[in-house]
Design a protein around this motif. Structure first.
Motif, PDB file in Angstrom:
ATOM      1  N   MET A 162       8.195  -0.865  11.527  1.00  0.00           N
ATOM      2  CA  MET A 162       7.487  -2.135  11.311  1.00  0.00           C
ATOM      3  C   MET A 162       7.459  -2.463   9.822  1.00  0.00           C
ATOM      4  N   LYS A 163       7.764  -3.712   9.499  1.00  0.00           N
ATOM      5  CA  LYS A 163       7.739  -4.139   8.110  1.00  0.00           C
ATOM      6  C   LYS A 163       6.299  -4.294   7.625  1.00  0.00           C
ATOM      7  N   ILE A 164       6.117  -4.138   6.303  1.00  0.00           N
ATOM      8  CA  ILE A 164       4.779  -4.198   5.724  1.00  0.00           C
ATOM      9  C   ILE A 164       4.122  -5.553   5.984  1.00  0.00           C
ATOM     10  N   ALA A 165       4.894  -6.625   5.938  1.00  0.00           N
ATOM     11  CA  ALA A 165       4.326  -7.962   6.196  1.00  0.00           C
ATOM     12  C   ALA A 165       3.752  -8.044   7.607  1.00  0.00           C
ATOM     13  N   GLN A 166       4.438  -7.442   8.569  1.00  0.00           N
ATOM     14  CA  GLN A 166       3.936  -7.436   9.945  1.00  0.00           C
ATOM     15  C   GLN A 166       2.690  -6.568  10.071  1.00  0.00           C
ATOM     16  N   LEU A 167       2.731  -5.413   9.413  1.00  0.00           N
ATOM     17  CA  LEU A 167       1.567  -4.528   9.435  1.00  0.00           C
ATOM     18  C   LEU A 167       0.367  -5.211   8.788  1.00  0.00           C
ATOM     19  N   HIS A 168       0.618  -5.975   7.744  1.00  0.00           N
ATOM     20  CA  HIS A 168      -0.473  -6.674   7.065  1.00  0.00           C
ATOM     21  C   HIS A 168      -1.131  -7.695   7.988  1.00  0.00           C
ATOM     22  N   GLU A 169      -0.346  -8.344   8.831  1.00  0.00           N
ATOM     23  CA  GLU A 169      -0.911  -9.287   9.788  1.00  0.00           C
ATOM     24  C   GLU A 169      -1.868  -8.574  10.752  1.00  0.00           C
TER      25      GLU A 169
ATOM     26  N   LEU B 123       4.075   3.708  14.760  1.00  0.00           N
ATOM     27  CA  LEU B 123       4.835   4.798  14.161  1.00  0.00           C
ATOM     28  C   LEU B 123       5.542   4.316  12.894  1.00  0.00           C
ATOM     29  N   VAL B 124       5.325   5.031  11.797  1.00  0.00           N
ATOM     30  CA  VAL B 124       5.971   4.717  10.520  1.00  0.00           C
ATOM     31  C   VAL B 124       6.642   5.982   9.990  1.00  0.00           C
ATOM     32  N   ASP B 125       7.427   5.838   8.942  1.00  0.00           N
ATOM     33  CA  ASP B 125       8.122   6.997   8.375  1.00  0.00           C
ATOM     34  C   ASP B 125       7.163   7.944   7.662  1.00  0.00           C
ATOM     35  N   ASN B 126       6.205   7.370   6.932  1.00  0.00           N
ATOM     36  CA  ASN B 126       5.280   8.184   6.144  1.00  0.00           C
ATOM     37  C   ASN B 126       3.959   7.432   6.028  1.00  0.00           C
ATOM     38  N   VAL B 127       2.900   8.013   6.562  1.00  0.00           N
ATOM     39  CA  VAL B 127       1.605   7.324   6.610  1.00  0.00           C
ATOM     40  C   VAL B 127       1.065   7.040   5.207  1.00  0.00           C
ATOM     41  N   LEU B 128       1.144   8.027   4.316  1.00  0.00           N
ATOM     42  CA  LEU B 128       0.592   7.836   2.970  1.00  0.00           C
ATOM     43  C   LEU B 128       1.320   6.717   2.232  1.00  0.00           C
ATOM     44  N   LYS B 129       2.654   6.751   2.268  1.00  0.00           N
ATOM     45  CA  LYS B 129       3.422   5.715   1.568  1.00  0.00           C
ATOM     46  C   LYS B 129       3.195   4.344   2.196  1.00  0.00           C
ATOM     47  N   THR B 130       2.960   4.312   3.489  1.00  0.00           N
ATOM     48  CA  THR B 130       2.669   3.048   4.165  1.00  0.00           C
ATOM     49  C   THR B 130       1.312   2.510   3.726  1.00  0.00           C
ATOM     50  N   LEU B 131       0.334   3.391   3.623  1.00  0.00           N
ATOM     51  CA  LEU B 131      -0.990   2.993   3.135  1.00  0.00           C
ATOM     52  C   LEU B 131      -0.880   2.386   1.735  1.00  0.00           C
ATOM     53  N   GLN B 132      -0.122   3.046   0.873  1.00  0.00           N
ATOM     54  CA  GLN B 132       0.040   2.569  -0.497  1.00  0.00           C
ATOM     55  C   GLN B 132       0.787   1.240  -0.543  1.00  0.00           C
ATOM     56  N   ALA B 133       1.833   1.113   0.252  1.00  0.00           N
ATOM     57  CA  ALA B 133       2.613  -0.125   0.276  1.00  0.00           C
ATOM     58  C   ALA B 133       1.789  -1.285   0.834  1.00  0.00           C
ATOM     59  N   LEU B 134       0.993  -1.004   1.849  1.00  0.00           N
ATOM     60  CA  LEU B 134       0.123  -2.036   2.416  1.00  0.00           C
ATOM     61  C   LEU B 134      -0.900  -2.504   1.388  1.00  0.00           C
TER      62      LEU B 134
ATOM     63  N   PRO C 232      -5.573   2.853  -3.102  1.00  0.00           N
ATOM     64  CA  PRO C 232      -5.210   1.952  -1.998  1.00  0.00           C
ATOM     65  C   PRO C 232      -6.408   1.520  -1.149  1.00  0.00           C
ATOM     66  N   LEU C 233      -7.320   2.438  -0.890  1.00  0.00           N
ATOM     67  CA  LEU C 233      -8.497   2.086  -0.090  1.00  0.00           C
ATOM     68  C   LEU C 233      -9.352   1.040  -0.800  1.00  0.00           C
ATOM     69  N   THR C 234      -9.449   1.155  -2.120  1.00  0.00           N
ATOM     70  CA  THR C 234     -10.202   0.160  -2.884  1.00  0.00           C
ATOM     71  C   THR C 234      -9.543  -1.212  -2.763  1.00  0.00           C
ATOM     72  N   LEU C 235      -8.230  -1.256  -2.927  1.00  0.00           N
ATOM     73  CA  LEU C 235      -7.512  -2.527  -2.836  1.00  0.00           C
ATOM     74  C   LEU C 235      -7.663  -3.145  -1.450  1.00  0.00           C
ATOM     75  N   LEU C 236      -7.619  -2.311  -0.423  1.00  0.00           N
ATOM     76  CA  LEU C 236      -7.714  -2.818   0.944  1.00  0.00           C
ATOM     77  C   LEU C 236      -9.132  -3.215   1.336  1.00  0.00           C
ATOM     78  N   SER C 237     -10.112  -2.872   0.505  1.00  0.00           N
ATOM     79  CA  SER C 237     -11.496  -3.295   0.763  1.00  0.00           C
ATOM     80  C   SER C 237     -11.765  -4.695   0.224  1.00  0.00           C
ATOM     81  N   MET C 238     -10.807  -5.261  -0.494  1.00  0.00           N
ATOM     82  CA  MET C 238     -10.960  -6.610  -1.054  1.00  0.00           C
ATOM     83  C   MET C 238     -10.579  -7.650  -0.007  1.00  0.00           C
TER      84      MET C 238
END
Length: 425
Positions: free
Chosen positions: A1-8, A69-80, A132-138
């Motif tokens: 899944m692309k990050i843009a889709q995950l962001h939605e 399912l993603v390749d790497n959860v941590l990197k996905t969190l950071q990219a999101l 990343p958690l701080t950024l995603l809390s905005m």
């Protein structure tokens, strides 16, 4: 899944969680891995606890369409987090440094929140997961984000900058912290200035302490900077009025009386004031915000227990912050001063020398009594009958004598948990 889709999908959720014990309904759970756990194994539990989506990176744990399912959860969190930060187009102020990061972050937030809707790092969630958690809390209401960045080795701040992509930045100071990871003071300076390197390379804005030669030398030719000084009128001048015990400063015609002890907090107050002024917060509102801020979480708290005054500064310690705390404590006008110090961690090969230096300083400052606790302090040479050494807190606990009408400084690294001393008083 692309990050843009995950962001939605993320926008459909109320919050992000990495701990099934703290999951709320309609949250997005990221199944991170650690040395002793595999978050993928908690996918089912996360859904049962109310998660709307669960992000995993092991196919064996796919349950339904809610598990992604993603390749790497941590990197996905950071990219999101990076995607979300750019989606919001929010102004991000990043800060790092050896000492005072969290206090400075809280002060900046206290001042800026008088005018803006702000989001700041909670506690010290300042690493590759916390940022990343701080950024995603905005959210769309957020006008300014204040992101604390911690590091104990080179290239860590650079990574965090690439995730948060700050527009502004400030380094509190350069001290003897995490020497084990950085290798030396030169390593500390190199590591912390990764923030300024990112900002200069991306033509962003820098805030500096113009009285710090390390900062001014490195940024001598950089034009997009704004700073403070006690003497250099090229910068915003702020005066230290007193620190006995609370720090009071004068800015233009305003006197700001903080609830912070120790002259070492002067620059933290200066940074918050300068940054808030840059963002057009009035001095009156800055004064209101700063004067309302009270330290907590074992950070320079003043506590009265029976007839004793306790300065509890047990959240963390390194040689630089320890020296500053001891020097400040010696300058207080109080009588019958007692010092309780715990080991400083992550000093590597410098541990023996740095603990000896601090032990000797504590003795030289002629306090009524000095308690030294921990394996490193226990090895020091202390030629004074006023210095008492214990190789563990448990050993100290059995010999500690209750004080009367004393002023006590309690300081040590987080792992020493010296706040336990309060239970002995």
């Amino acid at each position: 899944m692309k990050i843009a889709q995950l962001h939605e999908l993320f926008l459909q959720c109320n919050l992000v969680s990495t701990d099934t014990r703290k999951i709320e309904t309609n949250s997005m759970f990221f199944a991170l891995k650690g040395d002793n756990f595999n978050g993928n194994t908690f996918a089912q539990q996360a859904l049962e606890n109310g998660a709307k989506y669960v992000i995993i990176d092991e196919a064996d744990f796919v349950i339904n369409k809610q598990t992604i399912l993603v390749d790497n959860v941590l990197k996905t969190l950071q990219a999101l987090a990076t995607y979300h930060r750019n989606y919001l187009k929010v102004n991000i102020i990043a800060l790092t440094g050896s000492n005072g990061k969290t206090t400075t972050k809280e002060l900046i937030n206290a001042a800026l929140s008088q005018k803006y809707k702000t989001v700041a790092t909670v506690g010290n969630l300042n690493n590759h997961i916390g940022v990343p958690l701080t950024l995603l809390s905005m959210n769309n209401d957020t006008e300014i984000g204040i992101v604390e960045m911690g590091a104990n080795h080179l290239k860590e701040i650079a990574l965090l900058c690439n995730i948060a992509q700050p527009d502004y930045g400030y380094i509190t100071n350069f001290g003897k912290a995490h020497l084990e990871g950085f290798g030396s003071m030169e390593g500390v300076i190199k590591g912390k200035t990764e923030l300024y390197n990112y900002l200069t390379e991306n033509k962003k804005h820098i805030f500096i302490n113009a009285d710090d030669p390390i900062q001014t030398n490195k940024l001598d030719n950089y034009s997009s900077k704004h700073g403070f000084s006690q003497t250099n009128t090229q910068y915003y001048t702020i005066e230290l009025l007193e620190a006995n015990p609370f720090v009071q400063i004068k800015v233009e015609d305003q006197i700001i009386s903080s609830n912070l002890i120790g002259a070492y907090n002067f620059t933290n107050l200066c940074a918050a004031t300068t940054i808030a002024k840059y963002f057009d917060v009035s001095l009156k509102d800055i004064k209101t915000g700063i004067e309302r801020y009270t330290p907590k979480n074992n950070r320079s708290q003043i506590i009265t227990i029976e007839n004793n005054k306790v300065i509890l500064d047990a959240y963390n310690a390194n040689p630089s912050s320890m020296e500053a705390a001891l020097t400040n404590f010696s300058n207080l006008k109080d009588k019958n001063k007692v010092v309780i110090l715990g080991d400083m961690f992550e000093l590597g090969n410098e541990a023996e020398k740095e603990h000896q230096n601090i032990a000797q300083l504590a003795i030289d400052l002629n306090f009524e009594l000095v308690y030294l606790i921990g394996e490193n302090f226990f090895k020091t040479e202390t030629p004074s009958d006023k210095a008492k050494k214990y190789n563990s807190f448990e050993a100290f606990k059995t010999h500690f004598e209750k004080t009367k009408n004393a002023t006590l400084l309690i300081k040590g690294s987080r792992g020493m948990a010296l706040e336990r001393t309060l239970d002995l008083m």
